[in-house]
Motif scaffolding. Structure first.
Motif, PDB file in Angstrom:
ATOM      1  N   ASP A   1      40.589  36.846  39.302  1.00 48.66           N
ATOM      2  CA  ASP A   1      40.272  37.319  37.951  1.00 48.66           C
ATOM      3  C   ASP A   1      40.023  38.815  37.935  1.00 48.66           C
ATOM      4  OD1 ASP A   1      40.537  34.834  36.808  1.00 48.66           O
ATOM      5  OD2 ASP A   1      38.414  34.341  37.027  1.00 48.66           O
ATOM      6  N   ARG A   2      39.470  39.338  39.019  1.00 46.06           N
ATOM      7  CA  ARG A   2      39.133  40.764  39.032  1.00 46.06           C
ATOM      8  C   ARG A   2      40.371  41.634  38.853  1.00 46.06           C
ATOM      9  NH1 ARG A   2      39.089  39.153  44.403  1.00 46.06           N
ATOM     10  NH2 ARG A   2      40.410  40.429  45.732  1.00 46.06           N
TER      11      ARG A   2
ATOM     12  N   ALA B   1      39.891  47.658  41.187  1.00 49.11           N
ATOM     13  CA  ALA B   1      40.368  46.284  41.008  1.00 49.11           C
ATOM     14  C   ALA B   1      40.139  45.425  42.246  1.00 49.11           C
ATOM     15  CB  ALA B   1      41.850  46.294  40.654  1.00 49.11           C
TER      16      ALA B   1
ATOM     17  N   SER C   1      43.268  40.708  37.274  1.00 50.83           N
ATOM     18  CA  SER C   1      43.763  40.531  35.907  1.00 50.83           C
ATOM     19  C   SER C   1      42.909  41.269  34.891  1.00 50.83           C
ATOM     20  CB  SER C   1      43.816  39.042  35.555  1.00 50.83           C
ATOM     21  OG  SER C   1      44.772  38.404  36.363  1.00 50.83           O
ATOM     22  N   GLN C   2      41.639  41.425  35.183  1.00 50.59           N
ATOM     23  CA  GLN C   2      40.747  42.147  34.280  1.00 50.59           C
ATOM     24  C   GLN C   2      41.101  43.629  34.193  1.00 50.59           C
ATOM     25  OE1 GLN C   2      36.879  41.383  35.870  1.00 50.59           O
ATOM     26  NE2 GLN C   2      36.814  39.262  35.164  1.00 50.59           N
ATOM     27  N   HIS C   3      41.857  44.110  35.138  1.00 48.51           N
ATOM     28  CA  HIS C   3      42.153  45.544  35.192  1.00 48.51           C
ATOM     29  C   HIS C   3      43.565  45.883  34.726  1.00 48.51           C
ATOM     30  CE1 HIS C   3      38.306  46.405  36.992  1.00 48.51           C
ATOM     31  NE2 HIS C   3      38.516  45.406  37.828  1.00 48.51           N
ATOM     32  N   CYS C   4      44.255  44.939  34.107  1.00 50.04           N
ATOM     33  CA  CYS C   4      45.611  45.203  33.607  1.00 50.04           C
ATOM     34  C   CYS C   4      45.616  46.323  32.575  1.00 50.04           C
ATOM     35  CB  CYS C   4      46.228  43.928  33.047  1.00 50.04           C
ATOM     36  SG  CYS C   4      46.589  42.700  34.321  1.00 50.04           S
ATOM     37  N   SER C   5      44.594  46.369  31.719  1.00 49.08           N
ATOM     38  CA  SER C   5      44.550  47.430  30.701  1.00 49.08           C
ATOM     39  C   SER C   5      44.343  48.799  31.351  1.00 49.08           C
ATOM     40  CB  SER C   5      43.469  47.153  29.660  1.00 49.08           C
ATOM     41  OG  SER C   5      42.199  47.086  30.265  1.00 49.08           O
TER      42      SER C   5
END
Length: 177
Positions: free
Chosen positions: A127-128, A27, A130-134
């Protein structure tokens, strides 16, 4: 043969350290933590922290206005993309260390009781991250599975100890006759 829970716990912490290190690297965030609840304090179990001024390993009172205390009290995920101008600015040592981005998830024992939190922190809302929340959610599931296995091992150890006591009592009773 009884399970040595101290070895099992050490192996879990080692695995969890690998998880937080990998998450921080993927992340590209300076901080990923697994925290545990200990009475009225939040204690770091393992962490990947690249900020030397950030507290590490120091218990934080649950009463402080930290992101993790909110996750623990609500038992819900928390996403704070920018804490500036929010209630998280006040009395928050995490914000004081410069972390205005936070994504955290509650970690639960199989009983539903709170173990602690898994969280990712950054200085802004990239953004990087938030892209890894999953991905953080997948790690949460893996950690909770580990907690389930640890609980089962503790339960088995208790049953073995009770069986040993009963055997000893039975042996002593038959021997005295």
């Amino acid at each position: 043969m009884a399970v040595d829970l101290s070895i099992e716990t050490a192996l879990l912490l080692e695995r969890w350290q690998g998880i937080v290190n990998s998450m921080a690297q993927v992340a590209e965030v300076p901080c990923v933590l697994i925290n545990r609840l200990d009475k009225n304090e939040i204690c770091q179990a393992v962490g990947s922290v690249s900020v030397p001024t950030f507290y590490c390993g120091e218990p934080v009172p649950l009463a402080l206005n930290t992101y993790c205390s909110q996750v623990i009290s609500s038992n819900q995920p928390l996403l704070v993309e920018n804490a500036i101008g929010t209630r998280y600015e006040n009395n928050n040592p995490t914000f004081a260390a410069g972390f205005s981005y936070y994504y955290g998830l509650p970690l639960l024992w199989p009983s539903g009781k709170t173990f602690g939190t898994l969280c990712m922190l950054d200085f802004s809302s990239p953004d990087r991250a938030s892209q890894h929340c999953s991905l953080l959610t997948l790690f949460k599931q893996a950690i909770e599975y580990d907690l389930q296995m640890l609980q089962q091992q503790q339960d088995l150890l208790k049953r073995e100890q009770q069986a040993d006591k009963k055997f000893i009592q039975l042996f002593l009773c038959t021997r005295q006759k």
